[in-house]
Design an enzyme around this catalytic site. Structure first.
Site, mmCIF file in Angstrom:
data_model
loop_
_atom_site.group_PDB
_atom_site.id
_atom_site.type_symbol
_atom_site.label_atom_id
_atom_site.label_comp_id
_atom_site.label_asym_id
_atom_site.label_seq_id
_atom_site.Cartn_x
_atom_site.Cartn_y
_atom_site.Cartn_z
ATOM 1 N N TYR A 1 40.147 42.292 41.412
ATOM 2 C CA TYR A 1 40.612 41.292 41.049
ATOM 3 C C TYR A 1 40.795 40.588 40.460
ATOM 4 O O TYR A 1 41.982 40.340 39.660
ATOM 5 C CB TYR A 1 39.312 40.988 42.213
ATOM 6 C CG TYR A 1 40.549 38.817 42.067
ATOM 7 C CD1 TYR A 1 40.935 39.339 43.680
ATOM 8 C CD2 TYR A 1 39.650 37.849 41.611
ATOM 9 C CE1 TYR A 1 41.594 37.297 43.463
ATOM 10 C CE2 TYR A 1 40.838 36.973 41.962
ATOM 11 C CZ TYR A 1 40.947 36.149 43.109
ATOM 12 O OH TYR A 1 41.493 35.261 43.164
ATOM 13 N N SER B 1 44.185 32.309 38.841
ATOM 14 C CA SER B 1 42.488 32.474 38.864
ATOM 15 C C SER B 1 41.820 32.605 37.496
ATOM 16 O O SER B 1 42.650 33.271 37.205
ATOM 17 C CB SER B 1 41.913 33.520 39.453
ATOM 18 O OG SER B 1 40.630 33.376 39.627
#
Ligand SMILES: NC(=O)c1ccc[n+]([C@@H]2O[C@H](COP(=O)([O-])OP(=O)(O)OC[C@H]3O[C@@H](n4cnc5c(N)ncnc54)[C@H](OP(=O)(O)O)[C@@H]3O)[C@@H](O)[C@H]2O)c1
Length: 247
Positions: free
Chosen positions: A144, A134
């Site tokens: 995250y 990501s």
């Protein structure tokens, strides 16, 4: 003989779309995830096989990998795509179980699956290992992003280690993509929604990047500026976008 691609997290979102794109190019896909009904439906639609597997569970991964290798001794593409958000968690207040789960799925699972299926990739070489990271992994914005930092380090380390063995590693860094697990548009205002893309856009670019043997892909491309800004001015971008990318 049909070329074989194994895709984790293939029951929805980017993984399912990537499986459709690869099947459309003649690949026999092996779909891995936990929701069997979803896997069966997609497998029927694209003539794939599937295995129910919690990729964060090392024993399950080893057992599933042994079955997959038994059926398909050569694996031309492995996509480590399974991943989960961390909610609005921050390091000081996140439930320990949630933090451990985020790292187990977003980081460790890719390590276990890659190790377990390495004999198949080596047997198929030239082969491709794809890690769905990501753009958040290039920024410091919470649990995250930390799990995705770790996944980037894993992916880039393997890129140099595996190249002499004929396995190309592609590190994919998507920006905001509208999926079940990451319903980005509903979290954003009208301006933010313009930055969200859909899974087919990303899947098409990933397949092209695999075909071209690329090592890194930021998609959409302009997210690269965010990564560069973070690298040049650590902390600045984190303060600006922290709440959103830390999911
Ligand atoms: N959407 C975004 O904005 C975005 C941006 C950048 C990167 N990403 C990354 O892209 C990847 C795919 O996410 P997505 O957006 O497509 O979300 P998604 O639609 O929620 O898909 C996630 C997939 O991972 C699977 N999964 C989750 N935990 C698992 C586990 N323990 N074992 C096996 N499979 C598991 C889910 O299947 P089951 O629930 O059936 O197991 C599902 O198929 C993730 O790694 C995510 O971090 C997403």
């Amino acid at each position: 003989m049909q070329r074989v691609a194994v895709i984790t997290g293939a029951s929805s979102g980017l993984g399912a779309e990537l499986a459709r794109a690869l099947a459309g190019r003649g690949w026999r896909c092996v779909l891995l995830a936990r929701r069997e009904d979803r896997l069966r439906e997609l497998a029927d639609a694209i003539e794939a096989d599937y295995e129910v597997c919690d990729v964060a569970d090392r024993e399950q991964v080893d057992a599933v990998a042994a079955r997959v290798l038994d059926r398909h001794p050569r694996i031309g593409i492995l996509v480590n795509n399974a991943g989960i958000p961390a909610g609005r968690a921050d390091f000081l207040t996140v439930e320990p179980d949630v933090l451990e789960r985020v790292f187990a799925v977003n980081f460790f699972a890719g390590v276990w699956v890659t190790r377990a299926l390495m004999p198949g990739l080596e047997a198929a070489a030239p082969a491709h290992l794809v890690n769905m990271v990501s753009v958040a992994g290039t920024m410091a914005v919470g649990p995250y992003s930390a799990s995705k930092h770790a996944q980037i380090a894993f992916s880039r380390t393997l890129a140099s280690q595996l190249r002499p063995r004929g396995i190309r590693v592609l590190t994919v860094k998507p920006g905001y993509v509208e999926t079940e697990g990451f319903p980005q548009r509903s979290r954003m205002g009208p301006l933010g929604r313009r930055f969200v893309v859909d899974p087919p856009f990303v899947a098409e670019r990933v397949v092209k990047a695999i075909e071209r043997g690329r090592g890194e892909l930021t998609v959409p491309r302009w997210y690269w500026f965010g990564s560069a800004a973070q690298a040049l001015a650590p902390g600045l971008l984190s303060r600006f976008v922290g709440g959103n990318l830390g999911r």
